[in-house]
Design a protein around this motif. Sequence first.
Motif, PDB file in Angstrom:
ATOM      1  N   TRP A   1       0.914  -1.066   0.012  1.00 55.52           N
ATOM      2  CA  TRP A   1       0.016   0.038  -0.045  1.00 55.52           C
ATOM      3  C   TRP A   1       0.994   1.229   0.071  1.00 55.52           C
ATOM      4  N   VAL A   2       0.543   2.454  -0.885  1.00 55.11           N
ATOM      5  CA  VAL A   2       1.361   3.299  -0.826  1.00 55.11           C
ATOM      6  C   VAL A   2       0.425   4.730  -0.526  1.00 55.11           C
ATOM      7  N   PHE A   3       0.910   5.649   0.363  1.00 53.40           N
ATOM      8  CA  PHE A   3       0.029   6.739   0.620  1.00 53.40           C
ATOM      9  C   PHE A   3       0.881   7.933   0.533  1.00 53.40           C
ATOM     10  N   ASP A   4       0.482   8.954   0.112  1.00 52.24           N
ATOM     11  CA  ASP A   4       1.190  10.404  -0.132  1.00 52.24           C
ATOM     12  C   ASP A   4       0.858  10.859   1.582  1.00 52.24           C
ATOM     13  N   ALA A   5       1.958  11.037   2.205  1.00 54.37           N
ATOM     14  CA  ALA A   5       1.815  11.236   3.710  1.00 54.37           C
ATOM     15  C   ALA A   5       1.213  12.609   3.782  1.00 54.37           C
ATOM     16  N   ASP A   6       1.383  13.585   2.785  1.00 60.40           N
ATOM     17  CA  ASP A   6       0.807  14.752   2.970  1.00 60.40           C
ATOM     18  C   ASP A   6      -0.619  15.067   2.562  1.00 60.40           C
ATOM     19  N   HIS A   7      -1.147  13.899   1.916  1.00 63.64           N
ATOM     20  CA  HIS A   7      -2.550  13.850   1.379  1.00 63.64           C
ATOM     21  C   HIS A   7      -3.039  12.602   1.905  1.00 63.64           C
ATOM     22  N   LEU A   8      -3.458  12.338   3.075  1.00 60.94           N
ATOM     23  CA  LEU A   8      -3.932  10.973   3.381  1.00 60.94           C
ATOM     24  C   LEU A   8      -5.572  10.663   3.116  1.00 60.94           C
ATOM     25  N   GLY A   9      -6.202  11.652   2.593  1.00 61.50           N
ATOM     26  CA  GLY A   9      -7.532  11.602   2.041  1.00 61.50           C
ATOM     27  C   GLY A   9      -8.579  11.437   3.247  1.00 61.50           C
ATOM     28  N   PRO A  10      -9.747  12.012   2.834  1.00 58.60           N
ATOM     29  CA  PRO A  10     -10.790  12.235   4.073  1.00 58.60           C
ATOM     30  C   PRO A  10     -11.743  10.889   4.194  1.00 58.60           C
ATOM     31  N   THR A  11     -11.280   9.744   3.679  1.00 57.21           N
ATOM     32  CA  THR A  11     -12.178   8.533   3.712  1.00 57.21           C
ATOM     33  C   THR A  11     -11.854   7.601   5.286  1.00 57.21           C
ATOM     34  N   LEU A  12     -12.657   6.768   5.425  1.00 55.96           N
ATOM     35  CA  LEU A  12     -12.297   6.073   6.708  1.00 55.96           C
ATOM     36  C   LEU A  12     -11.087   5.538   6.856  1.00 55.96           C
ATOM     37  N   ALA A  13     -10.575   4.799   5.785  1.00 56.19           N
ATOM     38  CA  ALA A  13      -9.357   4.088   5.902  1.00 56.19           C
ATOM     39  C   ALA A  13      -8.094   4.950   5.497  1.00 56.19           C
TER      40      ALA A  13
END
Length: 934
Positions: free
Chosen positions: A174-186
């Motif tokens: 799994w790859v996340f943008d640490a500055d934009h984690l998103g508004p979703t539950l997960a």
Amino acid sequence: MASYFVVRDVLSRLVAASALLVGLAAGGSAEAASSFTLFESGHVRPLALSPDGKLLFAVNTPDNHLEVYRVKDQGIEHRASIPVGLEPVAVAARSDTEVWVVNHLSDSVSVVELTQGARAGRVVQTLLVGDEPRDIVFAGPGRRRAFITTAHRGQNVPFDPQLTTPGVGRADVWVFDADHLGPTLAGTPLTIVSLFSDTPRALAVTPDGSKVYAAAFHSGNRTTSLHEGLIPNGGEAAGGVPGPATNAEGIPHPETGLIVKFNGAHWVDELNRVWDSSVRLSLPDKDVFVIDANASPPRQLPGAAGFYTGVGTILYNMVVNPVSGKVYVSNTEAGNEKRFEGPGIFAGHTIRGHLHESRITVLGPAGSVTPRHLNKHIDYNTCCAPVPNAENQKSLALPQQMAVTSDGKTLYVATIGSSKIGVFSTAALENNTFVPSTSKQIPVPGGGPTGLLLDEARRRLYTITRFDNAISILSTTTKAEIAHVPMHNPEPPSVVAGRRFLYDASFESSHGDSSCASCHVYGDFDSLAWDLGNPDGAVVDIPGPFESHPLDFGIPDTHHPMKGPMTTQSLRGMANHGPMHWRGDRTGGDEEPSAHPDSGTFDEVRAFMEFQAAFTDLVGRSEFIPEADMQAFADFILQVTYPPNPNRALDNSLTPAQQAGRSFFFNNVSDFSEEGTCVSCHVLDRHANEEFGVDAPGFFGGDGRYTFDLETEAFKSPHFRNLYQKVGMFGMANNDLFPGSDAFLGDQVRGFGFNNEGGVPTLFRFVSSATPDMGFNQSPLTPGGFPPGPEGDVMRREVEQFLLAFDSNLAPIVGQQVTLTRHNAAVVGPRIDLLRARADAGECDLVVKGSHDQEAAGFLYVGAGLFVGDRLCDATIRDAALRHRASRNRGELTYTCAPPGSGERIGLDRDGDGFRDGDEEDEGSDPADPSSTP
């Protein structure tokens, strides 16, 4: 009537809450054993330094905390303990104030913000990822991207894991943008990179952050099993199983399956006979993958540049040389294509003392793969000298995390099986010119080093000692321990005392390179089959009791010592499940009459004590370990439990297909057992033996009895809690017992399937068993069996779906968590409702951690919408009021469903001394030290 039961349940919870309040107010002592659930999760990256080098971060795995230390010239000074998810196994510092923690059981990543000069901190967001995440690195542009390894399954994945589809990779990053984690539950990942291997484990990143390496965990070694039905009867002379045809007593062995290995051109057995015509799959053995971290989105490099093969069988960890760019992979290589335990007198050969080789494999940037055996000094032609001995003392077993100096010249490796740090010249390692020597090793007091961190500025190494849950600080110049810093450990003394006997190769084997954990990796299995029959052994009677007597099917009611291939079984969940091994041939049934819960055949302690023979006949020791040590080992291992099933819905419901499969399992007369149903042999009763007060009640596919199970030998009815872990083998030649497609199904990620020898690749194929005298098809004697044609196949698929979501000791909700902030109440609220509902159902203890008025705060849900706080002056607080606190600045609250019985410890009273954590902090005592009280 329904409303009566609801009211009664609410009242009982309120009474329990009152008792809790009284007990904590009185400062009563808590019972450690009842408040702790043992999972034995393996560390991957348990230590990290802050970028400025001033802070040391350590995961406290049994205590579910991130420990923060200030690094000083004299050692380290504890600054903060921050609650995270359950079973944290990896940590990475993104900055001096932001730290990410991977929580193995919670299927989550905790994003932690440090405050007050790192004297405090809190979880500001929880990312929900795939099943059993293990490692994390930051890479890509500005190292803003977080890469996390998980299994290709779980309740939080946004895709169908295709568990019954051939040729699907079972490893995800799994790859996340640490500055934009998103508004979703997960949280919203940039991408999920799927890799063609079984479950992944370790990650490594190039110095410039442009590439990430991801390693399979149980990567295999291109071995597979052929079912007995595909092997000619009559032994070697008839083209069947290699000799000898009898044991030393002259008694012919039963017809069995056979392990074969792909040699690059053909599938061959130990006699080098070719079995290509019997194999319907290929195993590409892709072990380590290369991901372009800068791509948008990140992806595996195309073609041969995107993977390495032949790296090892069990891959533990990786590190990149900062100068040469070479990748070092700590691993073990299995020799399961060879046969037999015991002295090898009658057969003339044995694998005693030579199971797995501990290695570091060097991967070159151009694609080269160079394994290096760490114990090349061992003479495997001789066994088994008493320990300690000179050969043993040079050995390094079960290599874990590594570190390389900034000049690229020296590599350090932690070895949990030897309690040492190995020191290697990278040039000598790569050229294979190193000479094993104790002078190139650093002993680690405390034992069981896992993580390893190099602090070059201070000429130190930091390692976590798993055997005592401490941090050992070692000098790289004197090669001695500078300090030993214990972390708070909620484990019962029996766990601490017995753990080393799972791993300690220096104690368990003459050569010093093998232990029980060589095959039972972190107490689980190695995803392989082994033929560990003993031709020098004797035939013994099976003590019973039987569900279906083997003599009724023309099968002997004895155990022959030459049992054929058997897949490695897990050491998890053995409590309350009777005799051990596939055949149940480790048993106390010969010593006393059998009766539940723990007499005779059903005595798990006695059964485990029978494994003493494994030390002398398999691991390679001159004598049994002392009886007291074996008892300590048993006391420890029988506490290890299975995690929740990741294929079951979090509300513990079943899909329509799973429900239909369950109905068939319980009700259809479809076989020749006494009752005629699946559950007749494979008992599913979550409350079994609960009336006796056993520590781990429930039967989950077996109740300890023996039966006939479509094989040439009698077996114990196996449990079904880990069937989902065995997904990944597809393709089997058509045969009379398990008819089906004869098609070649191409590349697969596993070589072993679901039955005892691993030759049956899928559950669908197993329940397709059909012969005139047995099997599960519809007949006059089995009217509820599978009907012919498509209708029967649909029903088989339904049973398969149910089995992959089979019940386990813990409900699916256990471990799950979510963080409520002032911005996400709308998306997080329904998940909190679910956590609370499952707590109301008794499936978990719901705890909440956060802060209030700049102070750490904890809460425990006690039912009826009420929470108890961790300060005596706090009144009970209602659910809505507690949630409202998260609307304040820095008011984040993390809700976690903990195992039943652990909520008081995790939520209110960390050290079990009877005083609430908040009260201890207010009064200046230590909530992580039971000897420090207000």
